[in-house]
Design a protein around this motif. Sequence first.
Motif, PDB file in Angstrom:
ATOM      1  N   ALA A   1       0.822  -1.202   0.000  1.00  0.00           N
ATOM      2  CA  ALA A   1       0.000   0.000   0.000  1.00  0.00           C
ATOM      3  C   ALA A   1       0.859   1.256   0.000  1.00  0.00           C
ATOM      4  N   VAL A   2       1.958   1.217   0.721  1.00  0.00           N
ATOM      5  CA  VAL A   2       2.854   2.370   0.778  1.00  0.00           C
ATOM      6  C   VAL A   2       3.492   2.598  -0.586  1.00  0.00           C
ATOM      7  N   SER A   3       3.991   1.531  -1.192  1.00  0.00           N
ATOM      8  CA  SER A   3       4.622   1.647  -2.516  1.00  0.00           C
ATOM      9  C   SER A   3       3.648   2.180  -3.553  1.00  0.00           C
ATOM     10  N   LEU A   4       2.438   1.618  -3.568  1.00  0.00           N
ATOM     11  CA  LEU A   4       1.450   2.082  -4.534  1.00  0.00           C
ATOM     12  C   LEU A   4       1.097   3.554  -4.311  1.00  0.00           C
ATOM     13  N   TRP A   5       0.935   3.952  -3.056  1.00  0.00           N
ATOM     14  CA  TRP A   5       0.563   5.335  -2.789  1.00  0.00           C
ATOM     15  C   TRP A   5       1.692   6.292  -3.154  1.00  0.00           C
ATOM     16  N   THR A   6       2.929   5.976  -2.799  1.00  0.00           N
ATOM     17  CA  THR A   6       4.030   6.892  -3.116  1.00  0.00           C
ATOM     18  C   THR A   6       4.239   6.992  -4.624  1.00  0.00           C
ATOM     19  N   GLU A   7       4.085   5.877  -5.349  1.00  0.00           N
ATOM     20  CA  GLU A   7       4.204   5.918  -6.809  1.00  0.00           C
ATOM     21  C   GLU A   7       3.097   6.773  -7.419  1.00  0.00           C
ATOM     22  N   ARG A   8       1.895   6.613  -6.889  1.00  0.00           N
ATOM     23  CA  ARG A   8       0.732   7.317  -7.438  1.00  0.00           C
ATOM     24  C   ARG A   8       0.735   8.800  -7.107  1.00  0.00           C
ATOM     25  N   SER A   9       1.105   9.124  -5.879  1.00  0.00           N
ATOM     26  CA  SER A   9       0.948  10.497  -5.402  1.00  0.00           C
ATOM     27  C   SER A   9       2.248  11.296  -5.360  1.00  0.00           C
ATOM     28  N   GLY A  10       3.378  10.600  -5.355  1.00  0.00           N
ATOM     29  CA  GLY A  10       4.650  11.278  -5.171  1.00  0.00           C
ATOM     30  C   GLY A  10       4.885  11.690  -3.727  1.00  0.00           C
ATOM     31  N   ALA A  11       4.063  11.183  -2.810  1.00  0.00           N
ATOM     32  CA  ALA A  11       4.167  11.555  -1.398  1.00  0.00           C
ATOM     33  C   ALA A  11       5.457  11.027  -0.776  1.00  0.00           C
ATOM     34  N   ASP A  12       5.923  11.742   0.215  1.00  0.00           N
ATOM     35  CA  ASP A  12       7.080  11.328   0.994  1.00  0.00           C
ATOM     36  C   ASP A  12       6.645  10.216   1.951  1.00  0.00           C
ATOM     37  N   GLU A  13       7.391   9.129   1.978  1.00  0.00           N
ATOM     38  CA  GLU A  13       7.041   7.994   2.832  1.00  0.00           C
ATOM     39  C   GLU A  13       6.970   8.382   4.304  1.00  0.00           C
TER      40      GLU A  13
ATOM     41  N   GLY B   1     -15.298   5.290   3.754  1.00  0.00           N
ATOM     42  CA  GLY B   1     -14.809   6.197   2.735  1.00  0.00           C
ATOM     43  C   GLY B   1     -13.434   5.894   2.193  1.00  0.00           C
ATOM     44  N   TRP B   2     -12.904   4.703   2.460  1.00  0.00           N
ATOM     45  CA  TRP B   2     -11.612   4.321   1.907  1.00  0.00           C
ATOM     46  C   TRP B   2     -11.806   3.877   0.468  1.00  0.00           C
ATOM     47  N   ARG B   3     -10.778   4.053  -0.350  1.00  0.00           N
ATOM     48  CA  ARG B   3     -10.839   3.683  -1.754  1.00  0.00           C
ATOM     49  C   ARG B   3      -9.717   2.702  -2.084  1.00  0.00           C
ATOM     50  N   ARG B   4     -10.065   1.725  -2.904  1.00  0.00           N
ATOM     51  CA  ARG B   4      -9.087   0.723  -3.313  1.00  0.00           C
ATOM     52  C   ARG B   4      -8.061   1.358  -4.245  1.00  0.00           C
ATOM     53  N   THR B   5      -6.798   1.130  -3.945  1.00  0.00           N
ATOM     54  CA  THR B   5      -5.693   1.666  -4.736  1.00  0.00           C
ATOM     55  C   THR B   5      -5.185   0.639  -5.735  1.00  0.00           C
ATOM     56  N   GLY B   6      -5.178  -0.629  -5.353  1.00  0.00           N
ATOM     57  CA  GLY B   6      -4.656  -1.675  -6.218  1.00  0.00           C
ATOM     58  C   GLY B   6      -4.605  -2.996  -5.491  1.00  0.00           C
ATOM     59  N   ARG B   7      -3.876  -3.939  -6.091  1.00  0.00           N
ATOM     60  CA  ARG B   7      -3.718  -5.266  -5.483  1.00  0.00           C
ATOM     61  C   ARG B   7      -2.245  -5.615  -5.432  1.00  0.00           C
ATOM     62  N   THR B   8      -1.868  -6.269  -4.347  1.00  0.00           N
ATOM     63  CA  THR B   8      -0.499  -6.736  -4.177  1.00  0.00           C
ATOM     64  C   THR B   8      -0.541  -8.106  -3.515  1.00  0.00           C
ATOM     65  N   ALA B   9       0.607  -8.729  -3.400  1.00  0.00           N
ATOM     66  CA  ALA B   9       0.723  -9.936  -2.586  1.00  0.00           C
ATOM     67  C   ALA B   9       1.105  -9.480  -1.184  1.00  0.00           C
ATOM     68  N   THR B  10       0.584 -10.148  -0.182  1.00  0.00           N
ATOM     69  CA  THR B  10       0.910  -9.815   1.189  1.00  0.00           C
ATOM     70  C   THR B  10       2.231 -10.475   1.545  1.00  0.00           C
ATOM     71  N   THR B  11       3.170  -9.684   2.019  1.00  0.00           N
ATOM     72  CA  THR B  11       4.450 -10.206   2.475  1.00  0.00           C
ATOM     73  C   THR B  11       4.513 -10.010   3.978  1.00  0.00           C
ATOM     74  N   THR B  12       4.765 -11.100   4.699  1.00  0.00           N
ATOM     75  CA  THR B  12       4.822 -11.028   6.155  1.00  0.00           C
ATOM     76  C   THR B  12       6.171 -10.482   6.588  1.00  0.00           C
ATOM     77  N   THR B  13       6.313 -10.209   7.888  1.00  0.00           N
ATOM     78  CA  THR B  13       7.572  -9.695   8.411  1.00  0.00           C
ATOM     79  C   THR B  13       8.696 -10.714   8.287  1.00  0.00           C
ATOM     80  N   THR B  14       8.358 -11.978   8.096  1.00  0.00           N
ATOM     81  CA  THR B  14       9.395 -13.002   7.906  1.00  0.00           C
ATOM     82  C   THR B  14       9.760 -13.150   6.437  1.00  0.00           C
TER      83      THR B  14
END
Length: 193
Positions: A73-85, A143-156
């Motif tokens: 979600a972070v990667s998709l949002w920063t790519e889409r918006s140019g926001a600072d992580e 009011g949340w909106r779907r940004t995209g789909r990814t695979a879930t990667t766990t902390t391990t």
Amino acid sequence: MENTVVRPFEDTDLPGAATALTDVHATDGYPVEGVAHPEAWLRSDDVLASWVAESGQRIVGHVAVMRPRGEGAVSLWTERSGADEHRIGVLARLFVVRDARKRTVGERLVRTAMDYGLSHNRRLVLDVMVRDTAALRLYERLGWRRTGRTATTTTTGSTSQPSATWHPEPDRPRRNMLACRLGGRVLLGPFSS
């Protein structure tokens, strides 16, 4: 069930929150990680803030806002918006025990995390497994909106089921630090000046 209070997480809540987490996992198979060491998972150094729902001296729910650590979600949002992580928070570790559901506990926890995002100038994003239909409905209703789909990667580092990534809508500049509630929706901007 007694009245439920949503309040900031305290260290003394750790045993009760860990019990609630393992109960939710036994019921729903969620979360997919953290169950082997629930107390460590709940008190991760990546937690910016967290809250519990308490009913009759029993922890019945939890939510956290986390520092970004490579989530889809972070990667998709920063790519889409140019926001600072560094201006992003990850809404995570939301769970409510079965007997406290259908009482707006999850909604109240999410709204509390959203208020934190507003007051701390952080754009919230989240990943949710596509199989978690109740969570999907909750986020849509808030009011949340779907940004995209990814695979879930766990902390391990293991990859599990596909997840959808979400952010609050609409993408309009924020005029102030307050949420504007219209017709039951919380309208949030991308937290830019």
